[in-house]
Design a protein around this motif. Structure first.
Motif, mmCIF file in Angstrom:
data_model
loop_
_atom_site.group_PDB
_atom_site.id
_atom_site.type_symbol
_atom_site.label_atom_id
_atom_site.label_comp_id
_atom_site.label_asym_id
_atom_site.label_seq_id
_atom_site.Cartn_x
_atom_site.Cartn_y
_atom_site.Cartn_z
ATOM 1 N N SER A 46 -2.639 4.757 3.647
ATOM 2 C CA SER A 46 -1.388 4.551 2.925
ATOM 3 C C SER A 46 -0.881 5.857 2.332
ATOM 4 O O SER A 46 0.327 6.118 2.322
ATOM 5 C CB SER A 46 -1.561 3.491 1.826
ATOM 6 O OG SER A 46 -2.533 3.894 0.874
ATOM 7 N N ASP A 81 0.813 -1.216 0.000
ATOM 8 C CA ASP A 81 0.000 0.000 0.000
ATOM 9 C C ASP A 81 0.845 1.264 0.000
ATOM 10 O O ASP A 81 0.539 2.235 -0.703
ATOM 11 C CB ASP A 81 -0.928 0.024 1.220
ATOM 12 C CG ASP A 81 -2.155 -0.859 1.048
ATOM 13 O OD1 ASP A 81 -2.329 -1.406 -0.055
ATOM 14 O OD2 ASP A 81 -2.921 -0.990 2.018
ATOM 15 N N VAL A 98 -5.781 5.044 -3.794
ATOM 16 C CA VAL A 98 -5.118 4.326 -2.712
ATOM 17 C C VAL A 98 -5.826 4.651 -1.401
ATOM 18 O O VAL A 98 -6.401 5.735 -1.243
ATOM 19 C CB VAL A 98 -3.618 4.700 -2.614
ATOM 20 C CG1 VAL A 98 -2.871 4.239 -3.855
ATOM 21 C CG2 VAL A 98 -3.442 6.207 -2.430
#
Length: 232
Positions: free
Chosen positions: A33, A13, A29
């Motif tokens: 992360s 991640d 994302v």
């Protein structure tokens, strides 16, 4: 940064978020992360050239890492507009970084090292996440300079397990600056598991940067194989 609950971040991640921030990946994302990638950036951005060099040497930054950092610096998120001249400019920037002392770096050289460290530290963060979630099966290793040997029972069958050297890493994957605690030349390692005494076919994975990492990965693979999560 505040502590996050277990499972919020998954291996890969942080590296993915770093690629997105650099403009090399177009993807959504998870916010944690992205926040982690931003935290890494802010930490590295506070460093001057001498400290950048010390951190890059201590984390074994390679020419591949510097090439990524140089491209990220030159393209500034406009990957779709790149051309062969950009690759040449990035390589020239890498050469300048490697050949000059930190006090001789200009802004573009220092920024490229910073970007390289973003990725290096993101990869380390993901490696720690992966290790924290791993479930190795301890094996009784016979260790020597060539790696190590062990045996494991998978599905009621005894399998031979071997950790050995793989092909030498490409020069671009070697650290740019030698550190006393890091070998001048990395040896790549791989693990292999024999599928049985009849055909002695082997299945393996690599390369890993150390024999210890290869043995740990082997023990994690044995756990997955024994639980039936994968097969030889």
């Amino acid at each position: 940064m505040a502590l996050l609950p277990l499972g919020v971040l998954q291996p890969g991640d942080v590296s993915a978020a770093t690629e997105v921030r650099a403009g090399f990946l177009n993807a959504d994302v998870p916010p944690p992360s992205d926040a982690t990638a931003l935290c890494i950036r802010q930490t590295v951005d506070d460093l001057g050239p001498a400290d950048l060099w010390a951190l890059a040497r201590g984390t074994a930054v390679t020419r591949d890492d510097l090439a990524w950092g140089a491209a990220a610096t030159l393209l500034q998120g406009h990957l779709e507009q790149s051309d062969p001249l950009d690759n040449l400019a990035a390589q020239t920037l890498v050469d300048e970084i490697a050949e000059r002392t930190p006090c001789q770096w200009g802004r573009s050289q220092a920024d490229a090292v910073r970007a390289a460290l973003y990725r290096t530290l993101a990869d380390l963060a993901d490696a720690l996440l992966e290790v924290s979630e791993s479930t190795p099966t301890p094996l009784d290793w016979m260790v020597d300079d060539s790696g190590g040997r062990a045996s494991a029972v998978i599905g009621g069958v005894v399998h031979g397990v071997l950790v050995q050297t793989a092909e030498k890493a490409h020069p671009a994957a070697q650290p740019v600056w030698h550190h006393p605690s890091i070998p001048a030349a990395h040896t790549a390692w791989q693990w292999r598991i024999a599928s049985g005494p009849a055909d002695r076919a082997c299945h393996g994975r690599g390369p890993f940067l150390s024999a210890l990492a290869a043995r740990h990965a082997t023990e994690c693979a044995i756990t997955a194989l024994t639980a039936g999560r994968c097969s030889l």
